[in-house]
Design a protein around this motif. Sequence first.
Motif, PDB file in Angstrom:
ATOM      1  N   PHE A 281       0.814  -1.213  -0.084  1.00 37.99           N
ATOM      2  CA  PHE A 281      -0.001   0.054   0.045  1.00 37.99           C
ATOM      3  C   PHE A 281       0.896   1.238   0.029  1.00 37.99           C
ATOM      4  O   PHE A 281       1.639   1.359   1.117  1.00 37.99           O
ATOM      5  CB  PHE A 281      -0.982   0.018   1.196  1.00 37.99           C
TER       6      PHE A 281
ATOM      7  N   ARG B  71       9.265  -0.229  -5.691  1.00 39.59           N
ATOM      8  CA  ARG B  71      10.684  -0.720  -5.306  1.00 39.59           C
ATOM      9  C   ARG B  71      10.486  -1.910  -4.416  1.00 39.59           C
ATOM     10  O   ARG B  71      10.765  -2.737  -4.406  1.00 39.59           O
ATOM     11  CB  ARG B  71      11.431   0.460  -4.705  1.00 39.59           C
ATOM     12  N   VAL B  72       9.410  -1.840  -3.324  1.00 43.62           N
ATOM     13  CA  VAL B  72       9.057  -2.996  -2.607  1.00 43.62           C
ATOM     14  C   VAL B  72       8.375  -4.276  -3.155  1.00 43.62           C
ATOM     15  O   VAL B  72       8.329  -5.351  -3.024  1.00 43.62           O
ATOM     16  CB  VAL B  72       8.444  -2.500  -1.198  1.00 43.62           C
TER      17      VAL B  72
ATOM     18  N   ILE C 103      -2.033   6.340  -4.588  1.00 42.85           N
ATOM     19  CA  ILE C 103      -3.040   7.477  -4.852  1.00 42.85           C
ATOM     20  C   ILE C 103      -2.594   8.143  -6.050  1.00 42.85           C
ATOM     21  O   ILE C 103      -3.423   8.757  -6.800  1.00 42.85           O
ATOM     22  CB  ILE C 103      -3.191   8.269  -3.482  1.00 42.85           C
ATOM     23  N   SER C 104      -1.408   8.077  -6.305  1.00 42.83           N
ATOM     24  CA  SER C 104      -0.864   8.805  -7.576  1.00 42.83           C
ATOM     25  C   SER C 104      -0.772   8.047  -8.773  1.00 42.83           C
ATOM     26  O   SER C 104      -0.203   6.970  -9.050  1.00 42.83           O
ATOM     27  CB  SER C 104       0.331   9.524  -7.071  1.00 42.83           C
TER      28      SER C 104
ATOM     29  N   MET D 292       2.622   7.658 -10.229  1.00 40.89           N
ATOM     30  CA  MET D 292       3.464   6.944  -9.574  1.00 40.89           C
ATOM     31  C   MET D 292       3.195   5.461 -10.174  1.00 40.89           C
ATOM     32  O   MET D 292       4.087   4.662 -10.427  1.00 40.89           O
ATOM     33  CB  MET D 292       3.401   6.886  -7.939  1.00 40.89           C
TER      34      MET D 292
HETATM   35  C1  LIG Z   1       7.591   8.019   0.302  1.00 43.90           C
HETATM   36  S1  LIG Z   1       6.804   7.093  -0.811  1.00 43.90           S
HETATM   37  C2  LIG Z   1       6.936   5.597  -0.390  1.00 43.90           C
HETATM   38  C3  LIG Z   1       6.833   4.573  -1.487  1.00 43.90           C
HETATM   39  C4  LIG Z   1       7.089   3.063  -1.135  1.00 43.90           C
HETATM   40  N1  LIG Z   1       6.215   2.821   0.016  1.00 43.90           N
HETATM   41  C5  LIG Z   1       8.599   2.854  -0.718  1.00 43.90           C
HETATM   42  O1  LIG Z   1       8.780   2.721   0.382  1.00 43.90           O
HETATM   43  O2  LIG Z   1       9.454   2.830  -1.740  1.00 43.90           O
HETATM   44  C6  LIG Z   1       4.982   7.665  -0.333  1.00 43.90           C
HETATM   45  C7  LIG Z   1       4.022   6.948  -1.514  1.00 43.90           C
HETATM   46  O3  LIG Z   1       2.676   6.759  -0.892  1.00 43.90           O
HETATM   47  C8  LIG Z   1       1.907   7.404  -1.780  1.00 43.90           C
HETATM   48  N2  LIG Z   1       0.414   7.817  -1.109  1.00 43.90           N
HETATM   49  C9  LIG Z   1       0.374   8.773  -0.164  1.00 43.90           C
HETATM   50  N3  LIG Z   1      -0.937   8.926   0.295  1.00 43.90           N
HETATM   51  C10 LIG Z   1      -1.603   7.556  -0.177  1.00 43.90           C
HETATM   52  C11 LIG Z   1      -2.992   7.281   0.036  1.00 43.90           C
HETATM   53  N4  LIG Z   1      -3.868   7.745   0.622  1.00 43.90           N
HETATM   54  N5  LIG Z   1      -2.990   6.268  -0.507  1.00 43.90           N
HETATM   55  C12 LIG Z   1      -2.307   5.297  -1.437  1.00 43.90           C
HETATM   56  N6  LIG Z   1      -0.880   5.816  -1.494  1.00 43.90           N
HETATM   57  C13 LIG Z   1      -0.557   7.102  -0.839  1.00 43.90           C
HETATM   58  C14 LIG Z   1       2.501   8.669  -2.484  1.00 43.90           C
HETATM   59  O4  LIG Z   1       1.814   8.619  -3.770  1.00 43.90           O
HETATM   60  C15 LIG Z   1       3.908   8.033  -2.619  1.00 43.90           C
HETATM   61  O5  LIG Z   1       4.074   7.188  -3.868  1.00 43.90           O
END
Ligand SMILES: C[S@@+](CC[C@H](N)C(=O)[O-])C[C@H]1O[C@@H](n2cnc3c(N)ncnc32)[C@H](O)[C@@H]1O
Length: 202
Positions: free
Chosen positions: A19, A25-26, A42-43, A46
């Motif tokens: 999620f 990457r994960v 959500i994006s 992405m």
């Molecule tokens: C800092 S990144 C982390 C990405 C991934 N988990 C990693 O560790 O590589 C945060 C991600 O969370 C997503 N995000 C933020 N709010 C979200 C939501 N409400 N639902 C789903 N994704 C969300 C953002 O779009 C972004 O891609």
Amino acid sequence: MKRAAQLGHPQQRRRALDFGCGLGRVTRALADRFEECVGVDISEGMVKGARELNRDVQGVSFVVNVATDLSVFADGSFDFVYSNIVLQHVPDRRAIESYIAEFCRVLRPGGLLVFQLPSHIPAIFRLQWRRRLYACLRSLGFSAPFVYRRLHLLPIAMSYVHEDEIKQLLHAGPGRLLEVDTISASGLLNAGLKSCTYFVTR
Ligand SMILES: C[S@@+](CC[C@H](N)C(=O)[O-])C[C@H]1O[C@@H](n2cnc3c(N)ncnc32)[C@H](O)[C@@H]1O
């Protein structure tokens, strides 16, 4: 996954959910360990990037979800649900709680849910001056690339929910908390910041 093995969960390795997968990457790392992995973000940007970058990996798919629930997925449909550095960027407290309840709902009995969320952010950081200044300059008409790249200001919110409240929330639902890992930052710039990773089964 070593930690998962120590905990004895998940008991099966069919389906995993990442999620807030970002560029996946994960998700791609999980693909070696589960038959099927789904990354959710959500994006749209992405998810588009994740699809392109992970074309070489079998058994992964990426889904855009803008809702504050995971109704796109059935109850008990994942053996492993993972979320790292995501919930801290969800600005609305009720949405954070909704996602956590949904993680438990989509988790299969005997599965493992692992999610991270700060438990405390020091008052000085709660002011979030870089985010406020970003919003202010944007409303004055400055372009996003200028404010972000040149001035190094960020639109991103930082949220936290106290560990005891998360425990209460889990207690009220079908999830069973196994363990909590806590990291307390001690550096000059982030002293007092506390982040928790929750390990939950059902
Ligand atoms: C800092 S990144 C982390 C990405 C991934 N988990 C990693 O560790 O590589 C945060 C991600 O969370 C997503 N995000 C933020 N709010 C979200 C939501 N409400 N639902 C789903 N994704 C969300 C953002 O779009 C972004 O891609």
